[in-house]
Design an enzyme around this catalytic site. Structure first.
Site, PDB file in Angstrom:
ATOM      1  N   GLU A  16      -5.023   8.829 -11.348  1.00 61.76           N
ATOM      2  CA  GLU A  16      -4.678   7.741 -12.382  1.00 61.76           C
ATOM      3  C   GLU A  16      -3.866   6.696 -11.592  1.00 61.76           C
ATOM      4  O   GLU A  16      -2.930   6.458 -11.104  1.00 61.76           O
ATOM      5  CB  GLU A  16      -3.866   8.280 -13.313  1.00 61.76           C
ATOM      6  CG  GLU A  16      -4.054   9.593 -14.033  1.00 61.76           C
ATOM      7  CD  GLU A  16      -5.369   9.296 -15.114  1.00 61.76           C
ATOM      8  OE1 GLU A  16      -5.593   7.918 -15.440  1.00 61.76           O
ATOM      9  OE2 GLU A  16      -5.681  10.072 -15.660  1.00 61.76           O
ATOM     10  N   GLY A  47      11.347  14.061  -3.473  1.00 60.74           N
ATOM     11  CA  GLY A  47      11.138  13.755  -2.138  1.00 60.74           C
ATOM     12  C   GLY A  47      10.682  12.447  -2.056  1.00 60.74           C
ATOM     13  O   GLY A  47      10.225  11.411  -3.133  1.00 60.74           O
ATOM     14  N   ASP A  48      10.231  11.919  -0.739  1.00 58.82           N
ATOM     15  CA  ASP A  48       9.660  10.553  -0.374  1.00 58.82           C
ATOM     16  C   ASP A  48       8.444  10.745  -0.360  1.00 58.82           C
ATOM     17  O   ASP A  48       7.634  11.725  -0.659  1.00 58.82           O
ATOM     18  CB  ASP A  48      10.603   9.802   0.732  1.00 58.82           C
ATOM     19  CG  ASP A  48      10.529  10.713   1.840  1.00 58.82           C
ATOM     20  OD1 ASP A  48      10.053  11.702   1.889  1.00 58.82           O
ATOM     21  OD2 ASP A  48      11.182  10.424   2.723  1.00 58.82           O
ATOM     22  N   GLY A  72       5.615  14.312  -0.430  1.00 59.37           N
ATOM     23  CA  GLY A  72       4.616  14.041  -1.081  1.00 59.37           C
ATOM     24  C   GLY A  72       3.384  14.481  -0.617  1.00 59.37           C
ATOM     25  O   GLY A  72       2.324  15.042  -1.096  1.00 59.37           O
ATOM     26  N   GLY A  90       6.790  11.272   2.560  1.00 59.28           N
ATOM     27  CA  GLY A  90       6.419  12.399   3.244  1.00 59.28           C
ATOM     28  C   GLY A  90       6.356  13.737   2.674  1.00 59.28           C
ATOM     29  O   GLY A  90       5.563  14.526   2.898  1.00 59.28           O
ATOM     30  N   CYS A 147       0.261   0.273 -16.051  1.00 55.86           N
ATOM     31  CA  CYS A 147      -1.037   0.452 -15.375  1.00 55.86           C
ATOM     32  C   CYS A 147      -1.823  -0.325 -16.368  1.00 55.86           C
ATOM     33  O   CYS A 147      -2.954  -0.871 -16.046  1.00 55.86           O
ATOM     34  CB  CYS A 147      -1.470   1.658 -15.245  1.00 55.86           C
ATOM     35  SG  CYS A 147      -1.197   2.683 -16.604  1.00 55.86           S
TER      36      CYS A 147
HETATM   37  P1  NAP Z   1       3.077   4.712  -5.507  1.00 56.78           P
HETATM   38  O1  NAP Z   1       3.865   3.651  -4.609  1.00 56.78           O
HETATM   39  O2  NAP Z   1       1.753   4.881  -5.431  1.00 56.78           O
HETATM   40  O3  NAP Z   1       3.961   5.998  -5.724  1.00 56.78           O
HETATM   41  C1  NAP Z   1       3.674   6.941  -6.750  1.00 56.78           C
HETATM   42  C2  NAP Z   1       4.156   8.135  -6.320  1.00 56.78           C
HETATM   43  O4  NAP Z   1       3.501   8.598  -4.915  1.00 56.78           O
HETATM   44  C3  NAP Z   1       5.620   8.406  -5.817  1.00 56.78           C
HETATM   45  O5  NAP Z   1       6.192   9.523  -6.450  1.00 56.78           O
HETATM   46  C4  NAP Z   1       5.706   8.126  -4.562  1.00 56.78           C
HETATM   47  O6  NAP Z   1       6.907   8.739  -3.796  1.00 56.78           O
HETATM   48  C5  NAP Z   1       4.455   9.007  -4.156  1.00 56.78           C
HETATM   49  N1  NAP Z   1       4.197   8.787  -2.797  1.00 56.78           N
HETATM   50  C6  NAP Z   1       3.976   7.516  -2.076  1.00 56.78           C
HETATM   51  N2  NAP Z   1       3.315   7.549  -0.832  1.00 56.78           N
HETATM   52  C7  NAP Z   1       2.813   8.887  -0.897  1.00 56.78           C
HETATM   53  C8  NAP Z   1       1.953   9.662   0.232  1.00 56.78           C
HETATM   54  N3  NAP Z   1       1.460   9.275   1.088  1.00 56.78           N
HETATM   55  N4  NAP Z   1       1.567  10.751  -0.299  1.00 56.78           N
HETATM   56  C9  NAP Z   1       2.107  11.647  -1.503  1.00 56.78           C
HETATM   57  N5  NAP Z   1       2.827  10.984  -2.561  1.00 56.78           N
HETATM   58  C10 NAP Z   1       3.209   9.708  -2.078  1.00 56.78           C
HETATM   59  O7  NAP Z   1       3.228   3.745  -6.905  1.00 56.78           O
HETATM   60  P2  NAP Z   1       4.508   3.347  -7.536  1.00 56.78           P
HETATM   61  O8  NAP Z   1       5.084   1.906  -7.331  1.00 56.78           O
HETATM   62  O9  NAP Z   1       5.521   4.486  -7.944  1.00 56.78           O
HETATM   63  O10 NAP Z   1       4.000   3.194  -9.201  1.00 56.78           O
HETATM   64  C11 NAP Z   1       3.051   2.035  -9.433  1.00 56.78           C
HETATM   65  C12 NAP Z   1       1.774   2.268  -9.470  1.00 56.78           C
HETATM   66  O11 NAP Z   1       1.114   3.137 -10.251  1.00 56.78           O
HETATM   67  C13 NAP Z   1       1.055   0.905  -9.891  1.00 56.78           C
HETATM   68  O12 NAP Z   1      -0.124   0.431  -9.132  1.00 56.78           O
HETATM   69  C14 NAP Z   1       0.618   1.344 -11.332  1.00 56.78           C
HETATM   70  O13 NAP Z   1      -0.659   0.778 -11.698  1.00 56.78           O
HETATM   71  C15 NAP Z   1       0.219   2.683 -10.979  1.00 56.78           C
HETATM   72  N6  NAP Z   1       0.293   3.669 -12.148  1.00 56.78           N
HETATM   73  C16 NAP Z   1      -0.830   4.115 -12.800  1.00 56.78           C
HETATM   74  C17 NAP Z   1      -1.085   4.862 -14.237  1.00 56.78           C
HETATM   75  C18 NAP Z   1      -2.337   5.364 -14.629  1.00 56.78           C
HETATM   76  O14 NAP Z   1      -2.148   5.996 -15.385  1.00 56.78           O
HETATM   77  N7  NAP Z   1      -3.619   5.004 -14.304  1.00 56.78           N
HETATM   78  C19 NAP Z   1       0.077   4.886 -14.815  1.00 56.78           C
HETATM   79  C20 NAP Z   1       1.388   4.401 -14.053  1.00 56.78           C
HETATM   80  C21 NAP Z   1       1.430   3.675 -12.962  1.00 56.78           C
HETATM   81  P3  NAP Z   1       8.086   7.573  -3.483  1.00 56.78           P
HETATM   82  O15 NAP Z   1       8.560   6.956  -4.878  1.00 56.78           O
HETATM   83  O16 NAP Z   1       8.745   8.045  -2.756  1.00 56.78           O
HETATM   84  O17 NAP Z   1       7.446   6.438  -2.693  1.00 56.78           O
END
Ligand code: NAP
Length: 470
Positions: free
Chosen positions: A244, A201-202, A206, A204, A278
């Site tokens: 995280e 899913g996207d 989530g 939404g 990250c």
């Molecule tokens: P993201 O845009 O925050 O998305 C992460 C996940 O959340 C995806 O599955 C995304 O789905 C979903 N999502 C987006 N909006 C949401 C909402 N409103 N409600 C619920 N779920 C939602 O991050 P990303 O671009 O995939 O990953 C990069 C980020 O992750 C970077 O900031 C990185 O530092 C961080 N990260 C942190 C760690 C840690 O362990 N601290 C590890 C790895 C990465 P969609 O893909 O469909 O948008």
């Protein structure tokens, strides 16, 4: 072209009924390489209902049953290592070299440490007339990003399975192949039906998952902005969250650091996975007198990181994962130059096709610049100089993030005392290997809660006190 059009619930792969699809684009060729069928509310309800049933069974499982399930899962995942490395190269541009070195070994090790963690937890203890138990917290909603997709899924699943929880995973649809292979491994391992479930899913979906009435706990890995949103949504039902999030980690070279060891390591930690980690060390802090030598050594060490085909085993640096990420990284490079940073190497890769960015180093960076404070998530390192140790600690702590960092010194005691000044969840001293049995997580804008080994399992447990229990 791979089509991911089934979700996983109740121990079965079930066709996704709706017609909404997401197209995955190969970031090296900019051509469509896969399609994901996005789940709707009905499919989400099925997955959560399955997880509730799975929880009722699994919460009663013995520690030996959990160990055995995790061992089978690890074996099934390991047998898919080459397939997963190729999918990561095609769908998110991760070089097969890095897939083999990190993307698969990390989750396998993580599962081992969850198995070990089961024996390290005090599952019950007497406190006066009370029996204090550690009990599984229930159905976990797991939302994961695309950059280390197997590791991030495995960390949450291994902890949940070990804790006696069940889990519904919503992976990022940017790199669905890894999640699909993971679900296949779960199925082959014969985990009890409903313990592990997966929906596509996207944002939404989530949002619908984290606010679902059948969810007891949320474990999110992703950006700080989405983490903040999830925490706000979770407040409505007071669902506990583990976040995280992103980082802006600094590698700090103290005056007596061995530059011959430190700079190649800083290059690896800044460029690997195209800087999309990250814990990526996107800040390099050096004493002013060492500046020119540090830049020269960085240029030399990074020269071998030539952007290329991620499927070629010789390639060190693939493209960044998506067109949006490419535009974001290029915008940050342009703004750094506008704000006065000097591009000591790199910039846009100049290739006609693919979301490539050359290894980039900025010098003359000052603390107020965007490049010094904001996560890039690209192969871009900002070098800043400092006058004394106090200034180095202030610069490293200035971004508001607090995930990771590194310190280099010829004096191990000095390195440790400086590491203790960093407000981060972990610090790597003199290039030590990251220990996946220790707690992993952040402070500040990098979130809270911990993953890995016994600490990740404890994150998924609650306490129950039985007063007067015999
Ligand atoms: P993201 O845009 O925050 O998305 C992460 C996940 O959340 C995806 O599955 C995304 O789905 C979903 N999502 C987006 N909006 C949401 C909402 N409103 N409600 C619920 N779920 C939602 O991050 P990303 O671009 O995939 O990953 C990069 C980020 O992750 C970077 O900031 C990185 O530092 C961080 N990260 C942190 C760690 C840690 O362990 N601290 C590890 C790895 C990465 P969609 O893909 O469909 O948008």
């Amino acid at each position: 072209m791979n089509i991911y059009d089934h979700f996983y619930a109740g121990g079965r792969f079930i066709p996704v009924a709706g017609g909404r699809r997401h197209t995955v684009v190969n970031p090296a060729s900019e051509t469509a390489c896969a399609e994901v069928a996005l789940c709707g509310q009905g499919e989400l309800d099925t997955a959560v209902k399955s997880a509730r049933r799975g929880f009722e069974t699994w919460r009663r499982s013995s520690l030996d049953e959990r160990r055995a399930a995790l061992r089978r899962l690890k074996a099934a995942l390991e047998s898919r290592a080459d397939e997963i490395a190729a999918l990561l190269a095609i769908e998110m541009g991760c070089p097969v070299w890095l897939g083999g070195l990190m993307q698969i070994p990390m989750p396998l090790k993580g599962i081992d440490f969850a198995i070990e963690g089961l024996s390290q937890i005090t599952w019950e203890e007497r406190v006066g007339n009370g029996l204090v138990e550690r009990v599984p917290s229930g159905v976990v909603a797991a939302i994961t990003p695309w950059n280390f997709p197997v590791h991030q899924i495995a960390a949450k699943v291994a902890a949940a399975v070990a804790a006696g929880c069940s889990i519904v995973i919503k992976p990022s649809e940017v790199a669905p192949g890894a999640a699909w292979a993971f679900a296949q491994a779960v199925h082959e391992a014969g985990l009890a039906a409903g313990v592990v479930n997966l929906v596509w899913g996207d944002a939404g979906l989530g949002e619908a998952l984290v606010t679902h009435a059948g969810v007891d706990r949320i474990s999110f890995t992703g950006s700080t902005a989405v983490g903040q949103r999830i925490m706000a949504s979770a407040a409505a039902r007071l669902t506990p969250v583990t976040l995280e999030l992103g980082g802006k980690s600094a590698a700090v070279l103290l005056e007596d650091a061995d530059l011959a060891a430190a700079i190649p390591a800083a290059v690896r930690m800044g460029l690997a996975n195209s800087g999309q980690a990250c814990v990526s060390q996107s800040l390099l802090l050096v004493p002013r007198p060492l500046r020119d030598e540090a830049i020269a050594r960085f240029q030399q060490a990074a020269a071998g990181w030539v952007p290329g085909d991620p499927l070629d085993p010789a390639t060190r640096l693939g493209p960044v994962a998506t067109a949006a990420q490419h535009a974001h990284v290029n915008r940050m490079i342009a703004r750094a130059q506008e704000q006065g940073a000097v591009c000591a190497m790199g910039g846009p890769a100049g290739l006609s096709r693919g979301y490539f960015v050359a290894p980039t180093l900025f010098s003359n960076v000052s603390p107020d610049m965007e490049i010094a404070r904001r996560e890039v998530f690209g192969p871009v390192v900002a070098l800043m100089t400092y006058e004394d140790e106090h200034e180095a600690a202030d610069l490293a702590n200035a971004s508001g993030y607090g995930l990771s960092g590194a310190v280099w010194s010829g004096d191990p005691a000095w390195a440790v005392s400086f590491a203790r000044r960093l407000r981060t969840g972990q610090v790597v001293i003199n290039g030590a290997a990251q220990n996946l049995a220790t707690p992993f997580g952040g402070w500040g804008l990098s979130g809270f809660g911990r993953e890995n080994g016994r600490f990740g399992i404890e994150d998924m447990l609650s306490f129950r006190s039985l007063h007067g229990a015999a």
